[in-house]
Write a protein that holds these residues in place. Sequence first.
Motif, PDB file in Angstrom:
ATOM      1  N   GLY A 216       0.809  -1.205   0.000  1.00 36.02           N
ATOM      2  CA  GLY A 216       0.000   0.000   0.000  1.00 36.02           C
ATOM      3  C   GLY A 216       0.849   1.264   0.000  1.00 36.02           C
ATOM      4  O   GLY A 216       0.475   2.277  -0.590  1.00 36.02           O
ATOM      5  N   GLU A 217       2.016   1.195   0.651  1.00 37.43           N
ATOM      6  CA  GLU A 217       2.894   2.364   0.696  1.00 37.43           C
ATOM      7  C   GLU A 217       3.359   2.757  -0.704  1.00 37.43           C
ATOM      8  O   GLU A 217       3.352   3.940  -1.064  1.00 37.43           O
ATOM      9  N   ARG A 218       3.766   1.774  -1.502  1.00 33.95           N
ATOM     10  CA  ARG A 218       4.264   2.077  -2.846  1.00 33.95           C
ATOM     11  C   ARG A 218       3.129   2.588  -3.740  1.00 33.95           C
ATOM     12  O   ARG A 218       3.300   3.542  -4.500  1.00 33.95           O
ATOM     13  N   VAL A 219       1.978   1.943  -3.632  1.00 29.09           N
ATOM     14  CA  VAL A 219       0.830   2.369  -4.441  1.00 29.09           C
ATOM     15  C   VAL A 219       0.403   3.777  -4.042  1.00 29.09           C
ATOM     16  O   VAL A 219       0.147   4.639  -4.887  1.00 29.09           O
ATOM     17  N   GLY A 220       0.320   4.024  -2.731  1.00 28.95           N
ATOM     18  CA  GLY A 220      -0.101   5.333  -2.258  1.00 28.95           C
ATOM     19  C   GLY A 220       0.846   6.439  -2.688  1.00 28.95           C
ATOM     20  O   GLY A 220       0.410   7.526  -3.094  1.00 28.95           O
ATOM     21  N   ALA A 221       2.157   6.174  -2.615  1.00 31.86           N
ATOM     22  CA  ALA A 221       3.140   7.187  -3.000  1.00 31.86           C
ATOM     23  C   ALA A 221       2.996   7.548  -4.476  1.00 31.86           C
ATOM     24  O   ALA A 221       3.046   8.729  -4.846  1.00 31.86           O
ATOM     25  N   ILE A 244      -8.492  -0.363 -13.502  1.00 33.26           N
ATOM     26  CA  ILE A 244      -7.271  -0.224 -12.705  1.00 33.26           C
ATOM     27  C   ILE A 244      -7.497   0.703 -11.517  1.00 33.26           C
ATOM     28  O   ILE A 244      -6.990   0.463 -10.413  1.00 33.26           O
ATOM     29  N   LEU A 245      -8.293   1.749 -11.716  1.00 33.22           N
ATOM     30  CA  LEU A 245      -8.553   2.679 -10.619  1.00 33.22           C
ATOM     31  C   LEU A 245      -9.302   1.986  -9.482  1.00 33.22           C
ATOM     32  O   LEU A 245      -9.051   2.259  -8.306  1.00 33.22           O
ATOM     33  N   GLU A 246     -10.173   1.077  -9.813  1.00 33.70           N
ATOM     34  CA  GLU A 246     -10.915   0.346  -8.777  1.00 33.70           C
ATOM     35  C   GLU A 246      -9.979  -0.515  -7.937  1.00 33.70           C
ATOM     36  O   GLU A 246     -10.176  -0.669  -6.723  1.00 33.70           O
ATOM     37  N   ILE A 247      -8.948  -1.075  -8.565  1.00 34.14           N
ATOM     38  CA  ILE A 247      -7.964  -1.859  -7.814  1.00 34.14           C
ATOM     39  C   ILE A 247      -7.197  -0.958  -6.862  1.00 34.14           C
ATOM     40  O   ILE A 247      -6.930  -1.321  -5.713  1.00 34.14           O
ATOM     41  N   VAL A 248      -6.866   0.240  -7.317  1.00 29.20           N
ATOM     42  CA  VAL A 248      -6.100   1.174  -6.496  1.00 29.20           C
ATOM     43  C   VAL A 248      -6.922   1.691  -5.323  1.00 29.20           C
ATOM     44  O   VAL A 248      -6.461   1.713  -4.177  1.00 29.20           O
ATOM     45  N   GLU A 288     -15.788   7.130   4.282  1.00 27.54           N
ATOM     46  CA  GLU A 288     -14.928   6.353   3.395  1.00 27.54           C
ATOM     47  C   GLU A 288     -13.463   6.736   3.530  1.00 27.54           C
ATOM     48  O   GLU A 288     -12.584   6.042   3.028  1.00 27.54           O
ATOM     49  N   ALA A 289     -13.199   7.835   4.220  1.00 26.61           N
ATOM     50  CA  ALA A 289     -11.822   8.335   4.311  1.00 26.61           C
ATOM     51  C   ALA A 289     -10.901   7.325   4.978  1.00 26.61           C
ATOM     52  O   ALA A 289      -9.766   7.113   4.531  1.00 26.61           O
ATOM     53  N   ALA A 290     -11.355   6.709   6.057  1.00 27.37           N
ATOM     54  CA  ALA A 290     -10.500   5.774   6.795  1.00 27.37           C
ATOM     55  C   ALA A 290     -10.093   4.598   5.934  1.00 27.37           C
ATOM     56  O   ALA A 290      -8.939   4.154   5.974  1.00 27.37           O
ATOM     57  N   GLU A 291     -11.014   4.087   5.118  1.00 20.80           N
ATOM     58  CA  GLU A 291     -10.703   2.934   4.276  1.00 20.80           C
ATOM     59  C   GLU A 291      -9.725   3.311   3.168  1.00 20.80           C
ATOM     60  O   GLU A 291      -8.776   2.565   2.883  1.00 20.80           O
ATOM     61  N   ILE A 292      -9.941   4.458   2.543  1.00 16.97           N
ATOM     62  CA  ILE A 292      -9.015   4.914   1.502  1.00 16.97           C
ATOM     63  C   ILE A 292      -7.640   5.165   2.113  1.00 16.97           C
ATOM     64  O   ILE A 292      -6.609   4.805   1.528  1.00 16.97           O
ATOM     65  N   SER A 293      -7.600   5.782   3.288  1.00 17.70           N
ATOM     66  CA  SER A 293      -6.329   6.050   3.958  1.00 17.70           C
ATOM     67  C   SER A 293      -5.601   4.756   4.292  1.00 17.70           C
ATOM     68  O   SER A 293      -4.379   4.651   4.140  1.00 17.70           O
ATOM     69  N   ARG A 294      -6.362   3.765   4.751  1.00 16.04           N
ATOM     70  CA  ARG A 294      -5.741   2.475   5.065  1.00 16.04           C
ATOM     71  C   ARG A 294      -5.199   1.811   3.807  1.00 16.04           C
ATOM     72  O   ARG A 294      -4.082   1.290   3.793  1.00 16.04           O
ATOM     73  N   LYS A 295      -5.967   1.847   2.750  1.00 14.45           N
ATOM     74  CA  LYS A 295      -5.561   1.179   1.510  1.00 14.45           C
ATOM     75  C   LYS A 295      -4.314   1.817   0.908  1.00 14.45           C
ATOM     76  O   LYS A 295      -3.436   1.122   0.390  1.00 14.45           O
ATOM     77  N   LEU A 296      -4.232   3.142   0.983  1.00 13.05           N
ATOM     78  CA  LEU A 296      -3.097   3.859   0.401  1.00 13.05           C
ATOM     79  C   LEU A 296      -2.015   4.168   1.435  1.00 13.05           C
ATOM     80  O   LEU A 296      -1.027   4.824   1.097  1.00 13.05           O
TER      81      LEU A 296
END
Length: 424
Positions: A216-221, A244-248, A288-296
């Motif tokens: 997630g760190e690499r994807v988020g960066a 692809i955006l849905e995967i991200v 939804e912010a917490a989930e997006i933050s966790r994922k990225l």
Amino acid sequence: MSRNKQHSDFDAIARITRLEAPWLHAPALETVFAVLKAGGFEARVVGGAVRNTLLGRPVSDTDIATTSPPEDTMRLAAAAGLGVYPTGISHGTVTLVAHGTSFEVTSLRHDVETDGRHAVVAFTDDWSADAKRRDFTINALYAASDGTIFDYAEGRKDLAAGRVRFIGDASARIREDYLRILRFFRFSADYGCGVVDAAGLAACTELKSCMIRLSGERVGAEMMKLIVSPRAAEICEVMNLTGILEIVLGKHGHPERLLKLQTIENEMAIAAEAIPRLAALALDTPGEAAEISRKLRLSNEANAILMATTTPHPALNPNAPERDAKALLYRLGPTAFQRALQHAWAASNSPATDPAWHLRYRLAEHWSPPRMPFTGADVLALNVEPGPIVGKVLSAFELWWAEQNFPSDPALQKRKLADLVRTA
């Protein structure tokens, strides 16, 4: 650089054989070049510094490629009194510090084995082999100490044409590191113009499921860099259509809302910020912010900004009374107020040219909230015992004061404070 500017400069960029740039003659860089040369090795600047100089863009980092194996690089640098840090020694990267400036110095290499996340490399003295293992043609540009450019993959032509193209077989390059899928879109958003490269897009789409192997760190960066690029909305739409955006993000995005925000930014001369743009693209509710933050793998601070930006406030709407907007501005502060307003505006049906939204946004610039008239000492002076009650009274007064449009009459303020003390 605009598409027209890129095309008008095509011949000029393609013909450049030598760089002329101040950074190339900086004492720190010249020192590193001299140390490696004295040891019998060659060194060249590679990648972004060369690419950006050709485009007339700022250069932030100067990466160096060398024929010197990492052990020799460290030995020579240490003997010359340079700072030496083996930051990526398994991949041949050593950080050298000369005159207070850091450089990543990487030995020429070729991949022996890759799994899409990590690579086993072998060192070489073949510049062409080193170029072939890089991701895009525009990143395989080298410059010697005298500025001579070495272009092994026609990167200058692609750079001038606004074309982001994998070196060699796109699928093979992606299988070496699946993060290159996101990098393809990020560089297309920043350096590309027109339609994205068809072969690259096809390979990214074919191998998109492999992105789940990435951290997630690499994807988020990568995503945070992509989203502030000039063509972010346009490229995110391509990513959305390919899945692809849905995967991200873990959900379908809203590229159209991001485009609206970019239009607002242009209209209002607002600098692009990653978090507000991410909010426009990805979030429908603050929850939804917490989930997006966790994922990225965003920081706690970024998550808090994300939540604050998407929290609905009726006072943001220009149809709401200005006094309500002032109370909200007082509570949030100007930066948070404007971020939240951008998000609400982008989600609305109002155009970026709407004068009412313009005025509401500019409120944070032409109105300064007054200073809170009382402190804890004023409450204690009314014979209140020290403790939680002091903060409770101050909070209640502050809420009343803001809701009443910040009345400045001292007598009225004192009467209200006394009333709150009596009823506390």
